[in-house]
Design a protein around this motif. Structure first.
Motif, PDB file in Angstrom:
ATOM      1  N   ASP A 166       0.870  -1.232   0.000  1.00  0.00           N
ATOM      2  CA  ASP A 166      -0.030  -0.085  -0.109  1.00  0.00           C
ATOM      3  C   ASP A 166       0.872   1.186   0.052  1.00  0.00           C
TER       4      ASP A 166
ATOM      5  N   GLY B 164      -3.252  -3.609   2.863  1.00  0.00           N
ATOM      6  CA  GLY B 164      -4.428  -2.932   3.495  1.00  0.00           C
ATOM      7  C   GLY B 164      -4.263  -2.264   4.674  1.00  0.00           C
TER       8      GLY B 164
ATOM      9  N   SER C  73      -4.473   0.802   7.400  1.00  0.00           N
ATOM     10  CA  SER C  73      -5.468   1.702   7.870  1.00  0.00           C
ATOM     11  C   SER C  73      -5.524   2.957   7.089  1.00  0.00           C
TER      12      SER C  73
ATOM     13  N   GLU D 245      -7.452   3.865   3.292  1.00  0.00           N
ATOM     14  CA  GLU D 245      -8.634   4.278   3.006  1.00  0.00           C
ATOM     15  C   GLU D 245      -8.922   5.794   3.397  1.00  0.00           C
TER      16      GLU D 245
ATOM     17  N   THR E  19      -7.480  -2.573  -2.421  1.00  0.00           N
ATOM     18  CA  THR E  19      -6.135  -3.292  -1.660  1.00  0.00           C
ATOM     19  C   THR E  19      -6.406  -4.707  -1.437  1.00  0.00           C
TER      20      THR E  19
ATOM     21  N   HIS F 210      -6.186  -6.709   1.422  1.00  0.00           N
ATOM     22  CA  HIS F 210      -5.982  -6.485   2.706  1.00  0.00           C
ATOM     23  C   HIS F 210      -5.584  -7.725   3.517  1.00  0.00           C
TER      24      HIS F 210
ATOM     25  N   ASP G   4      -4.896  -9.439   7.573  1.00  0.00           N
ATOM     26  CA  ASP G   4      -5.327  -8.886   8.782  1.00  0.00           C
ATOM     27  C   ASP G   4      -3.775  -9.157   9.820  1.00  0.00           C
TER      28      ASP G   4
ATOM     29  N   LEU H 118     -10.072  -5.681  -1.166  1.00  0.00           N
ATOM     30  CA  LEU H 118     -11.037  -4.772  -0.709  1.00  0.00           C
ATOM     31  C   LEU H 118     -11.420  -3.502  -1.947  1.00  0.00           C
TER      32      LEU H 118
END
Lengths: 337, 337
Positions: B253, B281, B283, B286, B294, B296, B298, B332
């Motif tokens: 990202d 992904g 934060s 966005e 992207t 994403h 976890d 996402l």
DNA sequence: ATGAAAGCGCTAACAT
DNA sequence: ATGTTAGCGCTTTCAT
């Protein structure tokens, strides 16, 4: 189901026995000492590897007192402010070959206290962001050498880095006032409020509001959770109470960014309908739309300065002999004002 | 000029002598044991505080073998990917009352090797993001229990978490192709390239390009430094070579965000003139304009899974007995595609 | 080049 | 309730 074999630790004596030499010879081999037959060394090293021998750091630390461990206490890894500070701490620590142990408190009273207990047992010195005076005092009580990140208004007998918000916020708010803003709100940090910690940002805001006769009172201060979502939610609440707000000063960039998003989502034009002033200058804040005007703090330097003070404590200086450092925020004018 | 007083450490014996009791009684007092007269305890505690006594963690660790220290090796604290992973690691470590020592490598070969040497001496087990096979092998060689973050394609005898880029990238690029994109470029990570580390993202990109007959070749892969600025610069270079690119798949990202900024700055409309697909992904992704599409991951979970594997090693499991964990990226869809 | 003895600072186990 | 004795695993110093 992990097998819980209690596999007794392999010691230097095991290796010595296996190779038919004395403990010291093994020690010489693994520590690259000179007075040892190269062949013996090879044989020992090989055996040690095969046996999976790893020296005990405790036994070693006990005898060679040369390993320094620094505890770094932060509020939240997910707030980019702390990784940036951490970058400076790691850099300064690396130079000194110090280990850095990280602890997260979430700024909760209970956790801050628990972390202080933990570090008191596990580290030689610590650099900490602590909101609760109680936690700081506890550390002092346990004779823990400690340096505060953002020491402003905290226990004066503890050394730390002071971020000169007074000058910074004065400049930032002055800028808003110069632009003709009168109905300036503040989005404060709810964790700091609930910890009843000193809050120069808020104090200067109130002082300037009064000095310039701004039509605002405490109802113009809205507490926000310390995150983008927190800032967004706080801005919603603020707009309920004061829909005519024209500028927002946020406790930090994360909150400012969230608030600005709420404004944009609601159709307000930034900065024309509502301007936003952040505080701390995350690199993130120039990536949002519009880029955030903010009081930039050199966070890596903040971390480095703290480690330097910590080094003085380690060298034997008394806390009161270590002078505070100061970091001065710098106003970065961007699109949000 | 910090005073370098060599102030000899105050030991439990000093406190014992000062209070006229035995060492053991002092130990009882500071460890809150029951079999001790409350008054004696108070007296001792008070004296210890006054003398500035702090128990030696080495001596303690040597006898009570219950402190576990985890080494966390990351590439760069300033890349938000790692703080997010760290959040998961800290959470999982806290549950187990483990200490977490953090090391930054910048993905440089030299530093990775140095860090491995360091952790081998200082921690019980480690969770590491390492790009150089050499560094991983060195850790194994030193019998260091280690778990890899992003183990894909690395030494199969070392346990780790596998990020299923294969499936993820397939889905992400499929999405771009479905939208009619043909001239899809990739912005790769230069550190990974120079480490000659396995790179499923790149492999899948090339495979799909060939399978779908995209008009691209290796010249459509531009290496980027792992940062927003790096992505921006790489995009500049890419546009020199392939001004007709219609979509960019970035290694992560941070790079995607930088690249997208270059496009916007150049007056390209995103996604109409050029679409951007990120990977991991953050934060942060966005919050940019337009928000980034992207894959994403976890990341906190990635960290937690790694710590769980580490716990198995600590419990005595052999590396090959610890099954790899898998994290699956999730596409996402946002404004950049 | 190697070994033996001493001890780092603490706690666990066993006295008293 | 308190003290004594043994280590924990290693390195340092001093012999050999």
């Amino acid at each position: 189901m992990p097998t819980t074999r209690k596999t007794r630790r392999i010691t230097i004596d095991d290796v010595a026995r296996a190779t038919g030499v004395s403990r010291q010879t093994v020690s010489r081999a693994i520590n690259n000492k000179t007075e040892i037959d190269p062949e013996t060394r090879q044989r020992i090293l090989e055996a040690a590897r095969l046996m999976g021998y790893r020296p005990s750091r405790f036994a070693r630390g006990l005898v060679r007192q040369d390993v320094t461990t620094l505890g770094l206490v932060i509020a939240d890894v997910l707030n980019p402010f702390f990784p940036e500070v951490t970058a400076g701490v790691l850099k300064a620590a690396e130079r000194r070959e110090w280990q850095v142990v990280v602890y997260n408190t979430g700024s909760q009273r209970r956790k801050e206290l628990a972390v202080v207990d933990m570090i008191a047992e596990q580290v030689d010195v610590c650099v900490a962001f602590l909101l609760h005076a109680e936690a700081i005092n506890r550390a002092v009580d346990m004779s823990m050498p400690i340096v505060l990140l953002d020491k402003d208004g905290m226990n004066p007998s503890v050394p730390g880095v002071r971020i000169d918000f007074d000058a910074g916020v004065r400049e930032g708010l002055g800028h808003l006032i110069d632009r003709g803003h009168r109905r300036i709100a503040m989005l404060d940090d709810e964790a700091r409020i609930s910890a009843a910690a000193p809050n120069p940002r808020r104090e200067v805001y109130l002082e300037l509001a009064s000095r310039h006769g701004l039509p605002v009172d405490e109802s113009w201060i809205e507490p926000a959770a310390n995150s983008v979502a927190g800032g967004a939610a706080a801005m919603e609440r603020l707009l309920e109470v004061h829909p005519d707000v024209t500028a927002v000063f946020a406790y930090n960039d994360l909150i400012a960014i969230g608030a600005q998003r709420t404004a944009v989502r609601r159709g307000l034009r930034v900065p024309d309908d509502c301007a936003f002033l952040g505080c701390d200058g995350l690199s993130l804040s120039e990536l949002v739309e519009p880029p955030l005007t903010t009081l930039h703090i050199d966070k890596p330097r903040l971390g480095e300065l703290a480690v330097e003070q910590a080094a003085q404590l380690v060298a034997g200086a008394e806390p009161h002999e270590v002078p505070d450092s100061v970091v001065r925020p710098e106003l970065l004018l961007r699109g949000s004002t």
